[in-house]
Write a protein that holds these residues in place. Structure first.
Motif, PDB file in Angstrom:
ATOM      1  N   PRO A  33      13.824  -0.869   6.207  1.00 46.87           N
ATOM      2  CA  PRO A  33      13.440  -2.290   6.156  1.00 46.87           C
ATOM      3  C   PRO A  33      12.062  -2.490   5.517  1.00 46.87           C
ATOM      4  N   VAL A  34      11.879  -3.656   4.926  1.00 53.85           N
ATOM      5  CA  VAL A  34      10.630  -3.950   4.221  1.00 53.85           C
ATOM      6  C   VAL A  34       9.440  -3.856   5.160  1.00 53.85           C
ATOM      7  N   TRP A  35       9.569  -4.387   6.369  1.00 50.68           N
ATOM      8  CA  TRP A  35       8.426  -4.366   7.287  1.00 50.68           C
ATOM      9  C   TRP A  35       7.986  -2.940   7.594  1.00 50.68           C
ATOM     10  N   MET A  36       8.953  -2.034   7.716  1.00 55.20           N
ATOM     11  CA  MET A  36       8.618  -0.640   8.005  1.00 55.20           C
ATOM     12  C   MET A  36       7.906   0.000   6.813  1.00 55.20           C
ATOM     13  N   LEU A  37       8.389  -0.274   5.616  1.00 51.63           N
ATOM     14  CA  LEU A  37       7.762   0.291   4.420  1.00 51.63           C
ATOM     15  C   LEU A  37       6.354  -0.231   4.240  1.00 51.63           C
ATOM     16  N   GLU A  38       6.141  -1.508   4.491  1.00 45.51           N
ATOM     17  CA  GLU A  38       4.795  -2.064   4.355  1.00 45.51           C
ATOM     18  C   GLU A  38       3.856  -1.492   5.401  1.00 45.51           C
ATOM     19  N   ASP A  39       4.372  -1.239   6.586  1.00 44.40           N
ATOM     20  CA  ASP A  39       3.544  -0.626   7.624  1.00 44.40           C
ATOM     21  C   ASP A  39       3.126   0.777   7.201  1.00 44.40           C
ATOM     22  N   ALA A  52     -11.866  13.790   2.305  1.00 47.50           N
ATOM     23  CA  ALA A  52     -11.964  13.030   3.551  1.00 47.50           C
ATOM     24  C   ALA A  52     -12.009  11.529   3.333  1.00 47.50           C
ATOM     25  N   SER A  53     -11.692  11.052   2.130  1.00 44.57           N
ATOM     26  CA  SER A  53     -11.571   9.616   1.912  1.00 44.57           C
ATOM     27  C   SER A  53     -10.140   9.206   2.221  1.00 44.57           C
ATOM     28  N   SER A  54      -9.929   7.938   2.424  1.00 43.43           N
ATOM     29  CA  SER A  54      -8.595   7.459   2.750  1.00 43.43           C
ATOM     30  C   SER A  54      -8.119   6.509   1.662  1.00 43.43           C
ATOM     31  N   LYS A  55      -6.813   6.390   1.532  1.00 48.11           N
ATOM     32  CA  LYS A  55      -6.237   5.492   0.547  1.00 48.11           C
ATOM     33  C   LYS A  55      -4.899   4.981   1.049  1.00 48.11           C
ATOM     34  N   MET A  56      -4.419   3.951   0.391  1.00 44.86           N
ATOM     35  CA  MET A  56      -3.089   3.428   0.666  1.00 44.86           C
ATOM     36  C   MET A  56      -2.314   3.418  -0.645  1.00 44.86           C
ATOM     37  N   TYR A  57      -1.019   3.412  -0.537  1.00 49.57           N
ATOM     38  CA  TYR A  57      -0.220   3.178  -1.728  1.00 49.57           C
ATOM     39  C   TYR A  57      -0.537   1.769  -2.229  1.00 49.57           C
ATOM     40  N   SER A  58      -0.778   1.642  -3.500  1.00 43.28           N
ATOM     41  CA  SER A  58      -0.994   0.320  -4.076  1.00 43.28           C
ATOM     42  C   SER A  58       0.346  -0.387  -4.226  1.00 43.28           C
ATOM     43  N   PRO A  59       0.350  -1.724  -4.335  1.00 51.24           N
ATOM     44  CA  PRO A  59       1.615  -2.420  -4.610  1.00 51.24           C
ATOM     45  C   PRO A  59       2.292  -1.904  -5.872  1.00 51.24           C
ATOM     46  N   SER A  60       1.507  -1.504  -6.874  1.00 50.09           N
ATOM     47  CA  SER A  60       2.082  -0.981  -8.112  1.00 50.09           C
ATOM     48  C   SER A  60       2.804   0.337  -7.874  1.00 50.09           C
ATOM     49  N   GLU A  61       2.169   1.244  -7.131  1.00 51.96           N
ATOM     50  CA  GLU A  61       2.805   2.525  -6.822  1.00 51.96           C
ATOM     51  C   GLU A  61       4.059   2.324  -5.979  1.00 51.96           C
ATOM     52  N   ALA A  62       3.981   1.389  -5.025  1.00 54.16           N
ATOM     53  CA  ALA A  62       5.140   1.114  -4.172  1.00 54.16           C
ATOM     54  C   ALA A  62       6.287   0.515  -4.980  1.00 54.16           C
ATOM     55  N   LEU A  63       5.955  -0.369  -5.931  1.00 52.12           N
ATOM     56  CA  LEU A  63       6.997  -0.974  -6.755  1.00 52.12           C
ATOM     57  C   LEU A  63       7.670   0.075  -7.636  1.00 52.12           C
ATOM     58  N   LEU A  64       6.884   0.999  -8.165  1.00 45.27           N
ATOM     59  CA  LEU A  64       7.468   2.054  -8.990  1.00 45.27           C
ATOM     60  C   LEU A  64       8.468   2.869  -8.171  1.00 45.27           C
ATOM     61  N   CYS A  65       8.135   3.131  -6.922  1.00 47.86           N
ATOM     62  CA  CYS A  65       9.033   3.871  -6.033  1.00 47.86           C
ATOM     63  C   CYS A  65      10.273   3.037  -5.717  1.00 47.86           C
ATOM     64  N   PRO A  83       2.219 -10.294  -7.071  1.00 53.30           N
ATOM     65  CA  PRO A  83       2.799 -10.201  -8.428  1.00 53.30           C
ATOM     66  C   PRO A  83       1.899  -9.514  -9.444  1.00 53.30           C
ATOM     67  N   ALA A  84       0.625  -9.876  -9.487  1.00 50.00           N
ATOM     68  CA  ALA A  84      -0.275  -9.273 -10.480  1.00 50.00           C
ATOM     69  C   ALA A  84      -0.553  -7.810 -10.154  1.00 50.00           C
ATOM     70  N   GLU A  85      -0.820  -7.513  -8.884  1.00 49.69           N
ATOM     71  CA  GLU A  85      -1.140  -6.144  -8.487  1.00 49.69           C
ATOM     72  C   GLU A  85       0.066  -5.219  -8.647  1.00 49.69           C
ATOM     73  N   ALA A  86       1.266  -5.738  -8.344  1.00 51.53           N
ATOM     74  CA  ALA A  86       2.465  -4.908  -8.393  1.00 51.53           C
ATOM     75  C   ALA A  86       2.805  -4.480  -9.819  1.00 51.53           C
ATOM     76  N   LEU A  87       2.437  -5.285 -10.806  1.00 54.63           N
ATOM     77  CA  LEU A  87       2.795  -4.979 -12.189  1.00 54.63           C
ATOM     78  C   LEU A  87       1.676  -4.294 -12.964  1.00 54.63           C
ATOM     79  N   LYS A  88       0.617  -3.915 -12.266  1.00 61.02           N
ATOM     80  CA  LYS A  88      -0.425  -3.120 -12.915  1.00 61.02           C
ATOM     81  C   LYS A  88       0.081  -1.702 -13.157  1.00 61.02           C
ATOM     82  N   VAL A  89      -0.576  -1.013 -14.079  1.00 66.14           N
ATOM     83  CA  VAL A  89      -0.271   0.407 -14.278  1.00 66.14           C
ATOM     84  C   VAL A  89      -0.758   1.162 -13.051  1.00 66.14           C
ATOM     85  N   PRO A  90       0.083   1.983 -12.426  1.00 65.89           N
ATOM     86  CA  PRO A  90      -0.356   2.748 -11.245  1.00 65.89           C
ATOM     87  C   PRO A  90      -1.586   3.582 -11.540  1.00 65.89           C
TER      88      PRO A  90
END
Length: 293
Positions: A33-39, A52-65, A83-90
């Motif tokens: 489900p979408v809610w689980m993936l976003e979490d 030791a830095s932290s990161k999250m998947y960007s909307p662009s990386e998630a959209l590619l997946c 919309p803008a963030e999701a279509l950026k180059v990962p």
């Protein structure tokens, strides 16, 4: 935050990052489900780096997946929310080429027609993304080919039509100076496999390409008999400039130039013309862009 603060030994940071990436991609592949993936995407402790830095998947990386694994609901969520963030180059690519459209390229390669229709429909609604559909791929990876080049190379006829109808230019050249029309002609010359599909792609290109421009014109004129057999006499003579295109084709080319890409293919279906005058039966059928909107 250091690894020990998260309860992890120092040598486990890389393993945790790999495990997190695998878990997220597997969850997308399994169409969770979408809610689980976003979490999962927004939970930083899944993505510890060795520094030791932290990161999250960007909307662009998630959209590619999501495109790769054909998770349409998740793609719809990402494109509607970011919309803008999701279509950026990962991120993470050390390349100085102009911005590309990897999500479209992925959709073309995996034949994700509904996914591609969704992406181009979102891009057409944002002024900042007016040229998105024509972005060439990295010259190091895609030889400067646009998504339309790739669709023609892979003989994805429905995708060729979706891209053209949504404003993709058939005149853009790749690194070698070849247009999508050249890509189709090369395939027609080199193999008799999938001849009907190749001809369909060619017909779609000509519908959206008055006064065709391509490199292989000289090659066609040097082998007139074989090309006339491959293309048909009229189409061959039209391509090499011996005769003009048919009046029916010219009329449809003019009409298609006036129709807004954001309303394709509905605008074609609503034309007050008999279906036989629209040249191609597929122009009147439901396409992926309609189903997802």
């Amino acid at each position: 935050m250091a690894n020990h603060q998260a309860g992890l030994p120092d040598d486990q940071s890389g393993h945790c990052n790999f495990t997190a990436s695998y878990m997220f991609c597997q969850a997308v592949r399994d169409h969770k489900p979408v809610w689980m993936l976003e979490d999962m995407r927004t939970t930083e402790y899944f993505h510890w780096e060795q520094d030791a830095s932290s990161k999250m998947y960007s909307p662009s990386e998630a959209l590619l997946c999501a495109v790769e694994h054909d998770h349409l609901p998740y793609a719809q969520y990402l494109l509607s929310r970011f919309p803008a963030e999701a279509l950026k180059v990962p991120g993470g690519h050390f390349c100085y080429c102009p911005p590309s459209a990897p999500h479209l390229a992925m959709a073309v390669r995996h034949d994700r027609r509904y996914m591609l229709g969704l992406i181009v429909s979102i891009a057409n609604k944002r002024p900042s993304l007016t040229s998105y559909i024509d972005r060439a791929g990295c010259v190091h990876l895609e030889d400067g080919k646009t998504p339309l080049h790739l669709a023609c190379q892979l003989l994805r006829s429905d995708i060729v039509l979706i891209l053209l109808g949504n404003g993709a230019s058939p005149r853009i050249e790749d690194r070698d100076g070849l247009t999508p029309l050249d890509a189709i002609l090369e395939q027609m010359w080199g193999s008799r496999v999938d001849v009907a599909t190749k001809k369909l792609c060619l017909d779609y290109l000509l519908l959206f390409m008055p006064n065709p421009q391509f490199q292989m014109g000289k090659f066609l004129r040097e082998h007139p008999e074989r090309w006339a057999l491959l293309l048909g006499e009229d189409k061959f003579n039209s391509l090499v400039g011996n005769i003009p295109a048919s009046l029916c084709l010219q009329a449809m080319q003019t009409i298609l130039q006036t129709l807004p890409p954001s309303h394709f293919p509905k605008s074609v279906q609503e034309l007050p013309l008999p279906q036989k005058l629209k040249l191609l039966p597929c122009m009147g059928k439901q396409l992926p862009t309609e189903k997802i909107l």
